[in-house]
Design a protein around this motif. Structure first.
Motif, PDB file in Angstrom:
ATOM      1  N   VAL A 101      -5.080  -4.308  12.432  1.00  0.00           N
ATOM      2  CA  VAL A 101      -5.580  -3.699  11.201  1.00  0.00           C
ATOM      3  C   VAL A 101      -5.201  -4.611  10.039  1.00  0.00           C
ATOM      4  O   VAL A 101      -4.078  -5.109   9.972  1.00  0.00           O
ATOM      5  CB  VAL A 101      -5.057  -2.255  10.994  1.00  0.00           C
ATOM      6  CG1 VAL A 101      -3.552  -2.217  10.903  1.00  0.00           C
ATOM      7  CG2 VAL A 101      -5.695  -1.605   9.781  1.00  0.00           C
ATOM      8  N   MET A 103      -4.941  -4.883   5.904  1.00  0.00           N
ATOM      9  CA  MET A 103      -4.793  -4.022   4.737  1.00  0.00           C
ATOM     10  C   MET A 103      -5.090  -4.829   3.487  1.00  0.00           C
ATOM     11  O   MET A 103      -4.364  -5.783   3.168  1.00  0.00           O
ATOM     12  CB  MET A 103      -3.367  -3.464   4.685  1.00  0.00           C
ATOM     13  CG  MET A 103      -3.061  -2.530   5.843  1.00  0.00           C
ATOM     14  SD  MET A 103      -1.308  -2.509   6.276  1.00  0.00           S
ATOM     15  CE  MET A 103      -1.300  -3.724   7.595  1.00  0.00           C
ATOM     16  N   CYS A 104      -6.194  -4.479   2.815  1.00  0.00           N
ATOM     17  CA  CYS A 104      -6.544  -5.127   1.544  1.00  0.00           C
ATOM     18  C   CYS A 104      -7.540  -4.243   0.795  1.00  0.00           C
ATOM     19  O   CYS A 104      -8.276  -3.480   1.412  1.00  0.00           O
ATOM     20  CB  CYS A 104      -7.093  -6.533   1.752  1.00  0.00           C
ATOM     21  SG  CYS A 104      -8.687  -6.644   2.567  1.00  0.00           S
ATOM     22  N   GLU A 105      -7.537  -4.363  -0.508  1.00  0.00           N
ATOM     23  CA  GLU A 105      -8.482  -3.589  -1.320  1.00  0.00           C
ATOM     24  C   GLU A 105      -9.853  -4.255  -1.315  1.00  0.00           C
ATOM     25  O   GLU A 105     -10.863  -3.577  -1.240  1.00  0.00           O
ATOM     26  CB  GLU A 105      -7.970  -3.451  -2.757  1.00  0.00           C
ATOM     27  CG  GLU A 105      -6.758  -2.560  -2.888  1.00  0.00           C
ATOM     28  CD  GLU A 105      -6.971  -1.126  -2.416  1.00  0.00           C
ATOM     29  OE1 GLU A 105      -7.952  -0.477  -2.840  1.00  0.00           O
ATOM     30  OE2 GLU A 105      -6.138  -0.656  -1.617  1.00  0.00           O
ATOM     31  N   ALA A 135     -10.000  -2.559   9.227  1.00  0.00           N
ATOM     32  CA  ALA A 135      -9.431  -2.811   7.898  1.00  0.00           C
ATOM     33  C   ALA A 135      -9.280  -1.488   7.177  1.00  0.00           C
ATOM     34  O   ALA A 135     -10.011  -0.521   7.451  1.00  0.00           O
ATOM     35  CB  ALA A 135     -10.321  -3.757   7.102  1.00  0.00           C
ATOM     36  N   THR A 136      -8.321  -1.461   6.276  1.00  0.00           N
ATOM     37  CA  THR A 136      -8.097  -0.276   5.464  1.00  0.00           C
ATOM     38  C   THR A 136      -7.641  -0.708   4.082  1.00  0.00           C
ATOM     39  O   THR A 136      -7.136  -1.817   3.914  1.00  0.00           O
ATOM     40  CB  THR A 136      -7.055   0.666   6.108  1.00  0.00           C
ATOM     41  OG1 THR A 136      -7.016   1.896   5.392  1.00  0.00           O
ATOM     42  CG2 THR A 136      -5.669   0.042   6.126  1.00  0.00           C
ATOM     43  N   THR A 137      -7.847   0.161   3.114  1.00  0.00           N
ATOM     44  CA  THR A 137      -7.296  -0.089   1.784  1.00  0.00           C
ATOM     45  C   THR A 137      -5.931   0.579   1.705  1.00  0.00           C
ATOM     46  O   THR A 137      -5.546   1.331   2.592  1.00  0.00           O
ATOM     47  CB  THR A 137      -8.199   0.485   0.682  1.00  0.00           C
ATOM     48  OG1 THR A 137      -8.175   1.909   0.766  1.00  0.00           O
ATOM     49  CG2 THR A 137      -9.631  -0.039   0.807  1.00  0.00           C
ATOM     50  N   MET A 138      -5.238   0.330   0.646  1.00  0.00           N
ATOM     51  CA  MET A 138      -3.939   0.976   0.415  1.00  0.00           C
ATOM     52  C   MET A 138      -4.062   2.023  -0.693  1.00  0.00           C
ATOM     53  O   MET A 138      -3.070   2.402  -1.304  1.00  0.00           O
ATOM     54  CB  MET A 138      -2.884  -0.068   0.052  1.00  0.00           C
ATOM     55  CG  MET A 138      -2.611  -1.054   1.186  1.00  0.00           C
ATOM     56  SD  MET A 138      -2.018  -0.304   2.714  1.00  0.00           S
ATOM     57  CE  MET A 138      -0.375   0.128   2.246  1.00  0.00           C
ATOM     58  N   ILE A 144      -0.609  -4.543  -2.521  1.00  0.00           N
ATOM     59  CA  ILE A 144      -1.861  -4.650  -1.765  1.00  0.00           C
ATOM     60  C   ILE A 144      -2.932  -3.835  -2.465  1.00  0.00           C
ATOM     61  O   ILE A 144      -4.055  -4.302  -2.673  1.00  0.00           O
ATOM     62  CB  ILE A 144      -1.675  -4.213  -0.298  1.00  0.00           C
ATOM     63  CG1 ILE A 144      -0.708  -5.159   0.415  1.00  0.00           C
ATOM     64  CG2 ILE A 144      -3.024  -4.168   0.426  1.00  0.00           C
ATOM     65  CD1 ILE A 144      -0.273  -4.692   1.791  1.00  0.00           C
ATOM     66  N   GLN A 153      -1.405  -6.081  10.581  1.00  0.00           N
ATOM     67  CA  GLN A 153      -0.519  -5.699  11.661  1.00  0.00           C
ATOM     68  C   GLN A 153      -1.321  -5.802  12.948  1.00  0.00           C
ATOM     69  O   GLN A 153      -2.493  -5.428  12.991  1.00  0.00           O
ATOM     70  CB  GLN A 153      -0.020  -4.284  11.459  1.00  0.00           C
ATOM     71  CG  GLN A 153       1.040  -3.874  12.453  1.00  0.00           C
ATOM     72  CD  GLN A 153       1.762  -2.607  12.022  1.00  0.00           C
ATOM     73  OE1 GLN A 153       1.257  -1.842  11.231  1.00  0.00           O
ATOM     74  NE2 GLN A 153       2.939  -2.385  12.577  1.00  0.00           N
TER      75      GLN A 153
END
Length: 162
Positions: A101, A103-105, A135-138, A144, A153
């Motif tokens: 995964v 993680m970024c905007e 992918a996911t945003t925070m 991030i 990760q």
């Protein structure tokens, strides 16, 4: 000799700065900022390398590719990944599955998932269906979420005769 399965986990984070190429999973994505690092800063591949090395009990990325070694200045992380796969092969260990995964905007990575999976599968010498990338945003939280950094990760399942 016994047949064994091992799991490793890896994590990496890099600051994003203007003027750097945004490289993730071996591909350059158009974006005004990119990850800063001693090598090309491919956060996803770095996390995957750590997961593989962990599964094999071979330390971490900094041990094999020291950040103060000029040999790895601006190095292609995909070449580093291929070197790690060669190390596993030498120990009769083979990658069975990886899951990661990012993680970024920004930028939005979902349009690139299939190419990233293909790149990773080729480097790992496995089929695309053995590679999962998400992918996911925070939710705009922390560095991030503020667009100042990118993290990844990864988990790797490695099998072989021990």
């Amino acid at each position: 000799m016994t047949y064994d399965m091992r799991v490793g986990i890896g994590f990496d984070i890099h600051r994003l700065i203007e003027g750097r190429r945004f490289i993730i999973g071996g591909m350059t994505i158009p974006f005004e900022r990119g990850p800063i690092g001693h090598s090309d800063g491919d956060t996803l591949v770095h996390a995957l390398i750590d997961a593989l090395l962990g599964a094999a009990g071979l330390g971490d990325i900094g041990t094999h590719f020291p950040p103060d070694d000029e040999q790895y200045k601006d190095a292609d992380s995909m070449d580093m990944l291929k070197h790690v796969v060669d190390m596993l092969d030498g120990r009769m260990l083979y990658v069975s599955h990886v899951d990661a995964v990012v993680m970024c905007e920004q930028p939005k990575l979902s349009p690139f998932y299939e190419q990233i999976r293909t790149n990773l599968a080729k480097a790992l010498r496995i089929s695309v269906d053995q590679v999962s990338v998400k992918a996911t945003t925070m939710e705009r939280l922390g560095p991030i979420g503020a667009g100042e950094a990118i993290a990844a990760q990864a988990v790797a399942l490695v099998e072989g005769q021990m």
